[in-house]
Design an enzyme around this catalytic site. Sequence first.
Site, PDB file in Angstrom:
ATOM      1  N   GLY A  10       0.822  -1.216   0.000  1.00  0.00           N
ATOM      2  CA  GLY A  10       0.000   0.000   0.000  1.00  0.00           C
ATOM      3  C   GLY A  10       0.847   1.253   0.000  1.00  0.00           C
ATOM      4  N   THR A  35      -1.327  -1.399  -7.856  1.00  0.00           N
ATOM      5  CA  THR A  35      -1.044  -0.715  -9.120  1.00  0.00           C
ATOM      6  C   THR A  35       0.469  -0.656  -9.310  1.00  0.00           C
ATOM      7  OG1 THR A  35      -3.000   0.653  -8.752  1.00  0.00           O
ATOM      8  CG2 THR A  35      -1.466   1.380 -10.447  1.00  0.00           C
ATOM      9  N   LYS A  77      -6.866   1.062   2.768  1.00  0.00           N
ATOM     10  CA  LYS A  77      -8.129   1.495   3.348  1.00  0.00           C
ATOM     11  C   LYS A  77      -8.682   0.434   4.292  1.00  0.00           C
ATOM     12  CE  LYS A  77     -12.717   3.230   2.074  1.00  0.00           C
ATOM     13  NZ  LYS A  77     -13.659   3.483   0.962  1.00  0.00           N
ATOM     14  N   ALA A  78      -9.149   0.869   5.462  1.00  0.00           N
ATOM     15  CA  ALA A  78      -9.662  -0.067   6.472  1.00  0.00           C
ATOM     16  C   ALA A  78     -10.937  -0.757   5.982  1.00  0.00           C
ATOM     17  CB  ALA A  78      -9.937   0.680   7.769  1.00  0.00           C
ATOM     18  N   SER A 130       0.013   6.726  14.987  1.00  0.00           N
ATOM     19  CA  SER A 130      -0.482   8.096  15.113  1.00  0.00           C
ATOM     20  C   SER A 130       0.612   9.102  14.778  1.00  0.00           C
ATOM     21  CB  SER A 130      -0.982   8.364  16.532  1.00  0.00           C
ATOM     22  OG  SER A 130      -1.426   9.707  16.639  1.00  0.00           O
ATOM     23  N   LYS A 184      -5.394   3.027  20.050  1.00  0.00           N
ATOM     24  CA  LYS A 184      -5.374   4.066  19.005  1.00  0.00           C
ATOM     25  C   LYS A 184      -6.757   4.698  18.849  1.00  0.00           C
ATOM     26  CE  LYS A 184      -3.830   6.426  15.421  1.00  0.00           C
ATOM     27  NZ  LYS A 184      -4.980   6.826  14.627  1.00  0.00           N
ATOM     28  N   ASN A 188      -7.710   8.642  19.466  1.00  0.00           N
ATOM     29  CA  ASN A 188      -8.431   9.506  18.533  1.00  0.00           C
ATOM     30  C   ASN A 188      -9.662  10.135  19.178  1.00  0.00           C
ATOM     31  OD1 ASN A 188      -6.493   8.497  16.782  1.00  0.00           O
ATOM     32  ND2 ASN A 188      -7.919   8.274  15.092  1.00  0.00           N
TER      33      ASN A 188
END
Length: 476
Positions: A10, A35, A77-78, A130, A184, A188
Amino acid sequence: MSQAEIGLIGLGVMGSNLALNIAEKGNRIAVFNRTVDATRKFYAEAGALKDQIVPCETIEEFVAAIRPPRPIIIMIKAGDPVDQQMEALKPHLAKGDIMIDAGNANFRDTMRRFDALKDSGLTFIGMGVSGGEEGARHGPSIMVGGTEESYRRVEKVLTSIAAKYDSDPCVAWLGENGAGHFVKTIHNGIEYADMQMIAEIYGILRDGLKMTAQEIGEVFGAWNKGRLNSYLIEITEKVLKAADPLTGKPIVDMILDKAGQKGTGKWSVIEAQNMGVPATAIEAAVAARSISSAKEEREAAEKVLGLPPVGEIKVADRDGFIKDLENALLAAKIGAYAQGFAVMAAASKEFGWNLPMPTIAKIWRAGCIIRSQFLDEITTAFTKAPDAANLIVTPAFAAMVKESDGALRRVVSTAVLGGLPVPALASALGYFDSYRRGRGTANVIQAQRDFFGAHGFDRVDGADSHHGPWGSGLNA
């Protein structure tokens, strides 16, 4: 050519920055992106770090490039994409290999993935990272959940890339399965509250005292030299002083007042509610973001209801009131941190993680978004009193709350009377007032519950009678 110490899938902004950080710290890394052009572009722009990077164009080539047992960071992406990537990887992996989700995942997904691999010979790490793009590139705060054995395999790499605070790396193994991603998430949640409280103070200065963005920036700059010293206060000064290149006006005055959110704040509130732990400042902050997104509704409501007919706040001592604002923000921040740590303590018991509270405060001291001066004080407070029921009853923070509580009370009162919304500041004050009161008002609620539903209650005298003398009222 020697094999890579770790792999990363990624190469978006966060993945690319993390990969460059890993390479820069002397760790050989294999990289892969779905990609191929993205992989080629990343490698072409790696400059002097190329020798530490192994660009791979197929999964087979990628896996073969990593030293077993293979740790592979997944930075995409999660949600479903992570599950899909894991399924694509599994046929190519061998016993002991480790898949590491370093995105903002829901910790319950992390627990599910960890459990699904238990009998496969493979294992899983949920790793909270983070610090945003800058942190990923130069040193984030890293929160790891998984087996201790799998952490030891990646400890050297993670220690090398983590932010440092007085030479201490801001990374730690926090427990099994979802522990890292849960911590985490709460980080947040505290971040949401911290940002909302800063915004509310900004609103008081802008709308109540009619100060310009530049003037407010000066106030935050002064505060950053004192007890409020923190990353968020530091960047608030910078954004308030920045000019819009198109108009020359303060850029903050040109930004639409609609705040986005990606889900971690909401998750922290949901989990707090699931465990019955009050996190009112965080809840208020999440709700405030939701209200902010309803821009058209708010504009329509203003036309119907109008604004409170108060206008500029009149204070006899302007400098004294600004000092009150500083202390009020300190008190409210303490409330938000206390709530976040209380949620983590409850989750630690529920999921058997044994979360190390002093360690969590330690690894948040640098690299992460909520890094601040008083995380050192939180570390000390929990080290001296590891079993404290709440941060605000530890000696150091009890003294701080007593010292700043009056300022918070005056600021909330002034804002409310002036018609200025301060939901997070008010929630922090309500939390303090409720938590410190030995005899509250829930006795009336229990009486009501018993009246209409025969739910019973406990008596203050301990007598063996658990229902009220409501008689026929039960059928009213």
